[in-house]
Scaffold this motif. Structure first.
Motif, short mmCIF file in Angstrom:
data_model
loop_
_atom_site.label_atom_id
_atom_site.label_comp_id
_atom_site.label_asym_id
_atom_site.label_seq_id
_atom_site.Cartn_x
_atom_site.Cartn_y
_atom_site.Cartn_z
N ARG A 68 0.84 -1.21 0.00
CA ARG A 68 0.00 0.00 0.00
C ARG A 68 0.87 1.26 0.00
O ARG A 68 0.65 2.18 -0.78
N LEU A 69 1.90 1.28 0.86
CA LEU A 69 2.74 2.48 0.96
C LEU A 69 3.53 2.70 -0.34
O LEU A 69 3.71 3.85 -0.78
N LEU A 70 3.98 1.61 -0.95
CA LEU A 70 4.71 1.76 -2.22
C LEU A 70 3.78 2.27 -3.33
O LEU A 70 4.17 3.10 -4.15
N ILE A 71 2.54 1.77 -3.33
CA ILE A 71 1.57 2.24 -4.34
C ILE A 71 1.31 3.74 -4.14
O ILE A 71 1.33 4.52 -5.09
N GLU A 72 1.13 4.12 -2.88
CA GLU A 72 0.91 5.55 -2.59
C GLU A 72 2.08 6.41 -3.08
O GLU A 72 1.91 7.55 -3.46
N GLN A 73 3.25 5.84 -3.05
CA GLN A 73 4.46 6.56 -3.46
C GLN A 73 4.65 6.51 -4.99
O GLN A 73 5.59 7.07 -5.52
N GLY A 74 3.76 5.81 -5.67
CA GLY A 74 3.81 5.80 -7.14
C GLY A 74 4.56 4.63 -7.76
O GLY A 74 4.84 4.63 -8.96
N TYR A 75 4.91 3.64 -6.97
CA TYR A 75 5.63 2.48 -7.53
C TYR A 75 4.68 1.60 -8.33
O TYR A 75 3.45 1.60 -8.11
N ASN A 76 5.26 0.82 -9.23
CA ASN A 76 4.53 -0.12 -10.07
C ASN A 76 4.44 -1.47 -9.32
O ASN A 76 5.34 -2.31 -9.42
N VAL A 77 3.37 -1.63 -8.52
CA VAL A 77 3.30 -2.75 -7.58
C VAL A 77 2.16 -3.71 -7.93
O VAL A 77 1.05 -3.27 -8.24
N THR A 78 2.46 -5.01 -7.87
CA THR A 78 1.38 -6.00 -7.91
C THR A 78 1.45 -6.80 -6.61
O THR A 78 2.53 -7.29 -6.24
N ILE A 79 0.30 -6.89 -5.95
CA ILE A 79 0.26 -7.67 -4.71
C ILE A 79 -0.44 -9.00 -4.99
O ILE A 79 -1.53 -9.03 -5.55
N TYR A 80 0.22 -10.09 -4.60
CA TYR A 80 -0.36 -11.43 -4.75
C TYR A 80 -0.64 -11.99 -3.36
O TYR A 80 0.22 -11.90 -2.48
N VAL A 81 -1.81 -12.56 -3.20
CA VAL A 81 -2.09 -13.22 -1.92
C VAL A 81 -1.93 -14.73 -2.10
O VAL A 81 -2.60 -15.34 -2.95
N VAL A 82 -1.00 -15.29 -1.35
CA VAL A 82 -0.72 -16.73 -1.43
C VAL A 82 -1.72 -17.41 -0.50
O VAL A 82 -1.51 -17.54 0.70
N ASN A 83 -2.82 -17.85 -1.08
CA ASN A 83 -3.98 -18.24 -0.29
C ASN A 83 -3.89 -19.71 0.16
O ASN A 83 -4.69 -20.53 -0.22
N TYR A 84 -2.90 -19.98 1.01
CA TYR A 84 -2.67 -21.37 1.40
C TYR A 84 -3.67 -21.88 2.42
O TYR A 84 -3.70 -23.05 2.76
N SER A 85 -4.49 -20.95 2.97
CA SER A 85 -5.47 -21.36 3.98
C SER A 85 -6.55 -20.28 4.06
O SER A 85 -6.36 -19.16 3.56
N ASP A 86 -7.68 -20.63 4.68
CA ASP A 86 -8.72 -19.62 4.83
C ASP A 86 -8.64 -18.90 6.18
O ASP A 86 -9.43 -18.02 6.48
#
Ligand SMILES: NC(=O)C1=CN([C@@H]2O[C@H](COP(=O)(O)OP(=O)(O)OC[C@H]3O[C@@H](n4cnc5c(N)ncnc54)[C@H](OP(=O)(O)O)[C@@H]3O)[C@@H](O)[C@H]2O)[C@@H](O)CC1
Ligand SMILES: Nc1ncnc2c1ncn2[C@@H]1O[C@H](COP(=O)(O)OP(=O)(O)O)[C@@H](O)[C@H]1O
Ligand SMILES: [K+]
Length: 509
Positions: A68-86
Motif C-alpha cells: 500500500r505504501l509503495l503504491i501511494e508513493q507511485g511504484y509499479n506494484v502488484t500484490i499477490y495473496v498466497v492463499n494457502y489457507s482460509d
C-alpha cells in the motif's frame, strides 16, 4: 545484540501492545512502514515492477502494508495473496481492506500453480509469505511457488524471515526455502541466520528496531547473543600504567612436530601480538632453531624427542597452557598429553590434534581443568561429538559435552559459535579471507593470550574470537580476501584492539 526465539518475540509483541496502548494493527503499520522506508531509500522511485507475495498471516499483513505504501508513493506494484489457507489473521484482513480501499481492486489471489505470475530477472520481489509463524514444511503448491520465485533470478527481499525457514528449528535441506537476496528482520536477527545449513538463504540482513518494549527485552534471557564491536569493547580491559610483563602472564604453547612447526609459530606470534606478557613454546627438538629465529621474543623448551612430543616436562609456572597445534597424534604424544593432564591445574586451550587426541581417548575429558576452551573446526567437532542430524542437534550435543565436563566449546566457522552449558555467543566479525591454512592456529594463540592476561576463559574465548575475526577483516582490507594469510591475521591482532575504540560511520562492527 540479543537473539530471541519466535516465542519470545511474540511475547514481547503482546507486552508492547499493552504497555504502549496500541493495537497489533498499529504495530504492524509501524514495522512495515520501516520496511517500506528501506525499500524506498534503495529504489528511489525506480520504474521496476515490484511483486509482493503475501501469506494470510501477519507476515502477509506486513507485505500488504508495504504494498500500500509503495503504491501511494507511485511504484509499479502488484500484490499477490498466497492463499494457502482460509484462516486469515485479523491484521491481514484489516490491511487487505485498506489495499482495496486505495486501489479499488483486490490483490491477485493465488490458489494453485496455474495462478503463478511470470517473474522476470529485473523484477523486485518481496517475500511476505511466512515469517516467524512457520511451524511445518510448506504445502505442495506453495513449495513450488518458492521454487518459481527462486528460479526467476529476480532480486528477492524477505520480510522478517525467508519463507520456508523456521526461526528456531532446523529445516530439512530438501524442503523449499526462499533464497533471499536481502532480509529485513524485526527487532533481532533469528538464530537460523547464523547456522551453516540455513544462513545462505538469508542473504545480507538488516535488523529494524520496531520499538518493542525495551524493559521487557532487557530482562529477557536470549537464546543467543551476537557479538559485534560494542559487545567486544565492553569485555576489553584497559592496561594499568604501572603494569609489567608479569601482569600479563606467561603463556605456554605446547605443540608442533616435524614439518608443522609453522602452526605453533603462528599461535605464538598471535599470543604475543594480542598481549601475553611472556611466551614459552614447548616443542619437539627440531623446532628449537626455527622458533628462536622466527620469533625471538619467545622462549623455547624442547622435548627429548626430535620430531614429535614424547614427554612434556617444564620448570615454569604458566598462566595458561595451549595444547595441540601441529602436534600430531602419535602414541607417545597421546601419552605425553595424558601425563600433562594428570598433573596440570592451569587453564587450558586445546585445538587441532589436541582435540583429535581427546576424541580418541574420551576418558581424558574428565582430566581437563574447569573452563577449558576447545576450539574445534567442524571436522574436529564431528570426531569429538559424533555425527549430528542438523545444526540444532549439533549445538545441543556440543552443549551437553560442555555441561558434562565444564567446557567452553568454540565451534569455528563463518559465524563462530561459543557454547557453554548455559549460553551461546555468535561472532559477527571475520570474512572468507580467513579460510586459509593456519588461521585457526592464530585464534588459539589469541585466546590463550587473553587468558594469560587474566581474562576469564569464557570472556577470553568470546573476545578472542571477535578480535581474531576483526584482525582478519582489517588484514583483508589491505590485502584482499585471497591475499590474506594467517600471519597477516596475527599481525593485525593489535589493530583489531585499536579498532574497538574507533567510531564507525555506519555503526557496524
Ligand atoms: N503484532 C505482531 O505480532 C507483529 C508481527 N509481525 C509480523 O508477523 C509475523 C508473524 O505472523 P504470524 O504469527 O501470523 O505467522 P506467519 O509467519 O505470517 O504465518 C501465518 C500462519 O501460518 C500457519 N502456518 C505455519 N506453517 C505453515 C505451513 N507450512 N503451511 C501453512 N500454514 C502454516 C501458522 O498458523 P497455524 O496453521 O499453525 O495455526 C501461522 O500462524 C512476523 O514474522 C512479522 O512479519 C510484524 O508485523 C510486527 C508486529
Ligand atoms: N568464511 C569465513 N568467515 C569468517 N571466518 C572464517 C571463514 N572461514 C574460516 N574462518 C575462520 O578461520 C579459522 C579457521 O580455523 P581452522 O579451520 O582451524 O584453520 P587451520 O586448521 O588451518 O588453522 C576459524 O577461526 C574460522 O572461524
Ligand atoms: K517472509
Amino acid at each position: 545484540m540479543k537473539i530471541f526465539s519466535a516465542h519470545q518475540l511474540k511475547e514481547a509483541d503482546q507486552i508492547t501492545l499493552e504497555k504502549q496502548g496500541i493495537s497489533s494493527v498499529d504495530l504492524m503499520e509501524r514495522a512495515a512502514t520501516l520496511v517500506y522506508e528501506e525499500i524506498h531509500r534503495r529504489l528511489q522511485n525506480a520504474d521496476i515492477p515490484v511483486k509482493i507475495f503475501c501469506g494470510i498471516g501477519n507476515n502477509g499483513g506486513d507485505g500488504l502494508v508495504v504494498g500500500r505504501l509503495l503504491i501511494e508513493q507511485g511504484y509499479n506494484v502488484t500484490i499477490y495473496v498466497v492463499n494457502y489457507s482460509d484462516q486469515r489473521s485479523s491484521e491481514f484482513l484489516t490491511n487487505y481492506d485498506r489495499v482495496k480501499n486505495l486501489t479499488k481492486n483486490w490483490p491477485v489471489l493465488l490458489k494453485s500453480e496455474e495462478d503463478f505470475p511470470e517473474i522476470s530477472v529485473g523484477d523486485f520481489v518481496v517475500d511476505a509469505i511466512f515469517g516467524i509463524g512457520l511451524n511445518r514444511p510448506l504445502g505442495d503448491w506453495v513449495a513450488s511457488l518458492v521454487r518459481h520465485i527462486n528460479s526467476s533470478g529476480a532480486f528477492v527481499l524477505a520480510i522478517d524471515m525467508p519463507s520456508g525457514l523456521m526461526a528456531d528449528a532446523a529445516t530439512d535441506p530438501k524442503n523449499d526455502i526462499i533464497r533471499a537476496s536481502f532480509t529485513i528482520t524485526f527487532q533481532t536477527p533469528k538464530l537460523v541466520f547464523f547456522l551453516p545449513e540455513t544462513a545462505e538463504f538469508v542473504g545480507d540482513y538488516l535488523v529494524l528496531d520496531i520499538g518493542l518494549d525495551r524493559d521487557h527485552l532487557l530482562k529477557t534471557e536470549p537464546v543467543a547473543r551476537l557479538i559485534g564491536k560494542p559487545e567486544a569493547k565492553a569485555l576489553y580491559r584497559p592496561r594499568n600504567k604501572f603494569s609489567h610483563k608479569g601482569t600479563y602472564g606467561h603463556a605456554l604453547l605446547v605443540g608442533g612436530s616435524y614439518g608443522k612447526m609453522g602452526s605453533i609459530c603462528l599461535s605464538g606470534t598471535a599470543a604475543l601480538r594480542s598481549g601475553a606478557g611472556m611466551l614459552t613454546f614447548y616443542v619437539p627438538a627440531c623446532g628449537y632453531e626455527i622458533l628462536q629465529t622466527a620469533l625471538p621474543e619467545a622462549m623455547v623448551l624442547t622435548d627429548v624427542h626430535e620430531k614429535t612430543l614424547s614427554k612434556i616436562e617444564f620448570d615454569l609456572d604458566p598462566s595458561v597452557i595451549g595444547f595441540g597445534v601441529g602436534v600430531g597424534t602419535s602414541k607417545s604424544t597421546q601419552q605425553a598429553f595424558e601425563q600433562l593432564l594428570k598433573k596440570n591445574k592451569k587453564p587450558m586451550v586445546i585445538d587441532a590434534d589436541g582435540i583429535n587426541i581427546l576424541s580418541k581417548n574420551k576418558e581424558f575429558l574428565k582430566l581437563l581443568p574447569e573452563g577449558t576452551v576447545l576450539t574445534p573446526h567442524p571436522g574436529e567437532l564431528k570426531r569429538l561429538i559424533g555425527e549430528w542430524k542438523d545444526d540444532f542437534d549439533k549445538l545441543e550435543k556440543a552443549r551437553q559435552l560442555a555441561r558434562e565436563h565444564n567446557l567452553i566449546m568454540v565451534i569455528k566457522g563463518a559465524y563462530t559459535f561459543t557454547v557453554t552449558s548455559e549460553e551461546i555467543y555468535i561472532n559477527n566479525s571475520g570474512n572468507p579471507g580467513m579460510a586459509t591454512a593456519g588461521s585457526g592456529d592464530v585464534l588459539t594463540g589469541i585466546i590463550a593470550s587473553l587468558i594469560s592476561q587474566g581474562y576469564e576463559p569464557l570472556v577470553a574465548a568470546v573476545l578472542g574470537v571477535y578480535l581474531h575475526g576483526k584482525a582478519g577483516d582489517l588484514a583483508a582490507e589491505n590485502l584482499s580476501y585471497e591475499g590474506t594469510i594467517a600471519g597477516d591475521i596475527a599481525a593485525h591482532a593489535g589493530p583489531a584492539i585499536l579498532d574497538l575504540f574507533k567510531q564507525d560511520e555506519n555503526n557496524e562492527n
